[in-house]
Design a protein around this motif. Structure first.
Motif, mmCIF file in Angstrom:
data_model
loop_
_atom_site.group_PDB
_atom_site.id
_atom_site.type_symbol
_atom_site.label_atom_id
_atom_site.label_comp_id
_atom_site.label_asym_id
_atom_site.label_seq_id
_atom_site.Cartn_x
_atom_site.Cartn_y
_atom_site.Cartn_z
ATOM 1 N N HIS A 16 -10.383 13.925 3.130
ATOM 2 C CA HIS A 16 -10.066 12.498 3.211
ATOM 3 C C HIS A 16 -11.323 11.654 3.402
ATOM 4 N N LYS A 73 -13.932 9.979 -0.109
ATOM 5 C CA LYS A 73 -13.654 8.891 -1.030
ATOM 6 C C LYS A 73 -14.904 8.076 -1.349
ATOM 7 N N CYS A 92 0.858 -1.191 0.000
ATOM 8 C CA CYS A 92 0.000 0.000 0.000
ATOM 9 C C CYS A 92 0.889 1.235 0.000
ATOM 10 N N THR A 93 0.308 2.367 -0.310
ATOM 11 C CA THR A 93 1.082 3.611 -0.336
ATOM 12 C C THR A 93 1.041 4.279 1.036
ATOM 13 N N GLU A 107 -2.318 6.007 1.587
ATOM 14 C CA GLU A 107 -3.376 5.075 1.984
ATOM 15 C C GLU A 107 -3.261 4.704 3.455
ATOM 16 N N GLU A 129 -4.568 7.671 5.496
ATOM 17 C CA GLU A 129 -6.030 7.738 5.461
ATOM 18 C C GLU A 129 -6.638 6.712 6.410
ATOM 19 N N LYS A 130 -6.062 5.516 6.411
ATOM 20 C CA LYS A 130 -6.557 4.444 7.286
ATOM 21 C C LYS A 130 -6.360 4.813 8.752
#
Length: 433
Positions: free
Chosen positions: A197, A200, A70-71, A74, A77-78
């Protein structure tokens, strides 16, 4: 750099650095003597890892980033989502603690079971999902901000377009409105960028909002078209040169456009529970509560829109008003004078801008009729609206010897094509024969 240097620069102990290496978070090159050699990139990566750990990210989650699963965005955001979830749980726990403090001060333990049940429920997956759904309902989609930006940009754009006009009062009002709109837009987009954020999962709502506006406009303009068609059906006879409405009759049909937007917005809010349209649902329920009054208002708006018309024929003029809806025939000899020229400045309620061509008829009974922008010309006389119909009317008035006040002042401010400007000039300079 050796490990001692990197430890000093980063503020992270050598033991922790080696721990990150063993977990695969750092890939450090070794020199010929097998000592670790740290570079600037290693320092940046080490500080990033330390910062993520301070913010609560797990080793496994950071490992997913270094492994390319994952980036970093990401992961952030999580983590933001998880911390927000923990925040409202902690707020609820804090609230219960305050209640417990007050209860125990009074030696009251009757609510212990209820508090315990509440704390158990907030840890369940069902409650978590319910909270996320409620939070989602309170968020606006990005397109909501775009639509409001377009709406609020009206006074700002008008100010730039009309900056060369000399109507100080009008420009002052536009300036105040523009400053107010810029303040609102700043706050609006500040809210968007601080919560973006969360957007999405709002794409579907954005599409609903995107479709709502043109659909509402289509219905509203359909009503306006029907009103114009009914007006032509009721009042026009063959052989007319042109017809026009009063300013009131031109503006009132847009009431139906606003109604269409409210009704469509309320329907979408009811079917999709979309927070973007909840205001329309509130307005719709209030209108529904006063439905008989709204029915009466709609009939009044329709009546006034239909019964304000001026129709010019080669030999006479026919006029209808809301207080006298039957067409009244006026001979052209009832016209006391004609006034034509170019607008000097835009007044607050005027339909004309600076430099716009105007043509007014003054009748003996005090009526003032504006035919500067006729709604339609006879299709058999003219293929399209080219101001030839005004030129024909002007020729009739001049042949009858009607007094004319014409002025070429502000002619240079007219922005239409040379073909129309020359026709305006011809009309203004045409004198009584």
């Amino acid at each position: 750099m050796k490990i001692g240097e990197i430890e000093k620069l980063s503020g992270i102990s050598a033991k922790t650095i080696r721990y990150y290496e063993t977990k695969g978070l750092l890939q450090i090159k070794r020199g010929e003597n097998a000592y670790r050699e740290y570079g600037e990139e290693d320092l940046t990566q080490l500080q990033t890892i330390a910062l993520l750990r301070k913010c609560g990210c797990s080793i496994a989650a950071i490992k997913d980033v270094t492994d390319g699963k994952c980036t970093l965005v990401e992961l952030l955001e999580k983590q933001i989502h998880m911390l927000e979830k923990q925040k409202w749980q902690e707020d609820l726990r804090l609230s219960i603690l305050y209640d417990m403090q007050k209860s125990f001060q009074k030696s009251d333990a009757s609510a212990l079971s209820a508090w315990l049940q509440t704390l158990k429920e907030i840890e369940t997956d069902e409650f978590q999902q319910l909270h996320e759904d409620v939070q989602m309902l309170t968020q606006h989609s990005p397109l909501f901000y775009v639509v409001w930006t377009l709406i609020l940009s009206g006074p700002i754009l008008t100010l730039f377009l009309k900056i060369d006009e000399h109507n100080t009062a009008y420009q002052g009002l536009l300036t105040l409105l523009s400053l107010a709109d810029m303040s609102v837009l700043t706050l609006l987009w500040r809210k968007y960028f601080t919560t973006r954020h969360q957007f999405k999962e709002r794409k579907k709502r954005g599409w609903i909002l995107l479709l709502w506006l043109p659909f509402s406009l289509c219905i509203g303009f359909l009503f306006i078209f029907v009103i114009q068609w009914l007006k032509e059906l009721l009042y026009l006879k063959d052989g007319y040169i042109l017809w026009s409405s009063t300013m009131l009759a031109d503006i009132l049909p847009f009431f139906f456009l606003i109604e269409a937007m409210v009704i469509n917005g309320a329907y979408i809010a009811k079917k999709t529970h979309n927070i973007d349209f909840e205001d329309y649902q509130v307005i719709f329920h209030k209108l529904k509560h006063y439905r008989f009054l709204m029915l009466f208002v709609n009939l009044i708006v329709l009546y006034i829109s239909l019964t304000n018309i001026n129709v010019l024929y080669p030999s006479h003029l026919e006029i209808a008003r809301w207080y006298a809806p039957i067409l009244q025939t006026n001979d052209y000899q009832n016209i006391t004078k004609v006034k034509t020229g170019f607008q000097s400045a835009k007044s607050f309620l005027s339909q004309h801008n600076k430099g716009d061509f105007y043509y007014f008829l003054y009748l003996k009974d005090g009526k003032k009729i504006d035919i500067s922008m006729p709604n339609a010309a006879h299709e058999k006389r003219y293929e399209e609206h080219t101001y030839l119909e005004i030129e024909e009317c002007d020729a009739i008035f001049m042949q009858l010897g009607i007094k004319k006040e014409g002025s070429m002042q502000h002619f240079q401010d007219n922005t239409l094509a040379a073909e129309y400007r020359n026709r305006f000039k011809k009309i203004v300079e045409n004198k009584t024969k």
